[in-house]
Enzyme design. Sequence first.
Site, short mmCIF file in Angstrom:
data_model
loop_
_atom_site.label_atom_id
_atom_site.label_comp_id
_atom_site.label_asym_id
_atom_site.label_seq_id
_atom_site.Cartn_x
_atom_site.Cartn_y
_atom_site.Cartn_z
N ASN A 1 -10.86 -2.74 -5.74
CA ASN A 1 -10.10 -1.73 -6.49
C ASN A 1 -10.74 -1.40 -7.84
OD1 ASN A 1 -6.89 -2.86 -5.21
ND2 ASN A 1 -8.08 -1.09 -4.59
N ASP B 1 0.84 -1.20 0.00
CA ASP B 1 0.00 0.00 0.00
C ASP B 1 0.87 1.25 0.00
OD1 ASP B 1 -2.36 1.36 -0.04
OD2 ASP B 1 -2.83 1.09 2.08
C1 IPE Z 1 -5.67 -2.80 -0.43
O1 IPE Z 1 -5.24 -1.49 -0.60
C2 IPE Z 1 -5.62 -3.53 -1.73
C3 IPE Z 1 -4.29 -3.73 -2.31
C4 IPE Z 1 -3.17 -3.45 -1.74
C5 IPE Z 1 -4.28 -4.32 -3.62
P1 IPE Z 1 -6.27 -0.29 -0.78
O2 IPE Z 1 -5.46 0.95 -0.84
O3 IPE Z 1 -7.16 -0.57 -1.93
O4 IPE Z 1 -7.11 -0.41 0.57
P2 IPE Z 1 -8.02 0.62 1.34
O5 IPE Z 1 -9.08 1.07 0.36
O6 IPE Z 1 -7.16 1.78 1.75
O7 IPE Z 1 -8.57 -0.12 2.51
C1 IPE Z 2 -1.38 0.12 -3.53
O1 IPE Z 2 -1.20 1.49 -3.54
C2 IPE Z 2 -1.59 -0.46 -4.91
C3 IPE Z 2 -2.98 -0.87 -5.19
C4 IPE Z 2 -3.95 -0.87 -4.35
C5 IPE Z 2 -3.26 -1.30 -6.55
P1 IPE Z 2 -2.41 2.51 -3.55
O2 IPE Z 2 -2.78 2.77 -4.98
O3 IPE Z 2 -3.52 2.03 -2.70
O4 IPE Z 2 -1.76 3.80 -2.93
P2 IPE Z 2 -2.42 4.84 -1.93
O5 IPE Z 2 -2.97 4.06 -0.77
O6 IPE Z 2 -3.49 5.53 -2.71
O7 IPE Z 2 -1.30 5.75 -1.56
MG MG Z 3 -4.06 2.34 -0.75
#
Ligand code: IPE
Ligand code: IPE
Ligand code: MG
Length: 233
Positions: A65, A17
């Site tokens: 996602n 994340d």
């Molecule tokens: C969780 O991350 C999913 C992945 C790392 C693929 P998100 O960034 O989507 O999760 P939330 O929405 O902050 O809980």
């Molecule tokens: C994790 O990084 C990757 C996926 C969930 C695909 P994020 O895209 O969630 O990054 P933040 O949380 O917005 O910084």
């Molecule tokens: Mg995220």
Amino acid sequence: MNNEIIKIPNHVAIILDGNGRWATERGLKRNKGHEEGYKTLKRISKYILNRGTKYLSVFAFSTENFNRPQKEVDYLMNLFVEAFKKDSKFFIEENIKVVFSGRKEKLSEKLIKVMRDLEKDTANNTNGVLNICLNYGGRAEIVDAVNKIIDDKNGKISEEEFKKYLYNDLPDIDFLIRTSGEMRVSNFMLWQLSYAELYFPRCYFPDFLEEEYDKALEEYTKRDRRFGGLNNE
Ligand code: IPE
Ligand code: IPE
Ligand code: MG
């Protein structure tokens, strides 16, 4: 670090994340963060499996996602197609077996094909399993298992039998790492996480490199795992 005093978890899971924040804090587009995150994923997978861990599960894209803007979803899907095609060589050279967990629905034919090819090309590799969770949801996995069981059998089922209906044959997770300081599970591997030790480093995933993982292992080594008993020694 000295392996004699450091405990090595058999199954590590990472909720990768913070790619988006990593990029925006640098004045870059979120997509740049995903690109950088993928580079880190390759590098850290190799490092973790070479240190003796046998299974590494990573959360690359959740069922939820798909709620992101279409442009970001398209970018990520395209990144997966290109990366899995190009890096089949890397995973073969590193002797890593790649498997995928998640629903195939909503994924393009092109992506499904590169995923299948990568699984096939790496099926006999022996230096650890990289389980890439893509269009993955923990609840979806459990419901999909229940539906297979309904098709398959009558009567009651044990935990051991239930496990066989999950997406892949994986042991329980020992150590869950979620980068970026968020402290939640976000529907990741609910069944397998049951007794995992949890660790939440503040750094964004693109910065989760060897040194950060060494710190994580030091923390894991200090944990006292009891599994409901008094200790496991
Ligand atoms: C969780 O991350 C999913 C992945 C790392 C693929 P998100 O960034 O989507 O999760 P939330 O929405 O902050 O809980
Ligand atoms: C994790 O990084 C990757 C996926 C969930 C695909 P994020 O895209 O969630 O990054 P933040 O949380 O917005 O910084
Ligand atoms: Mg995220």
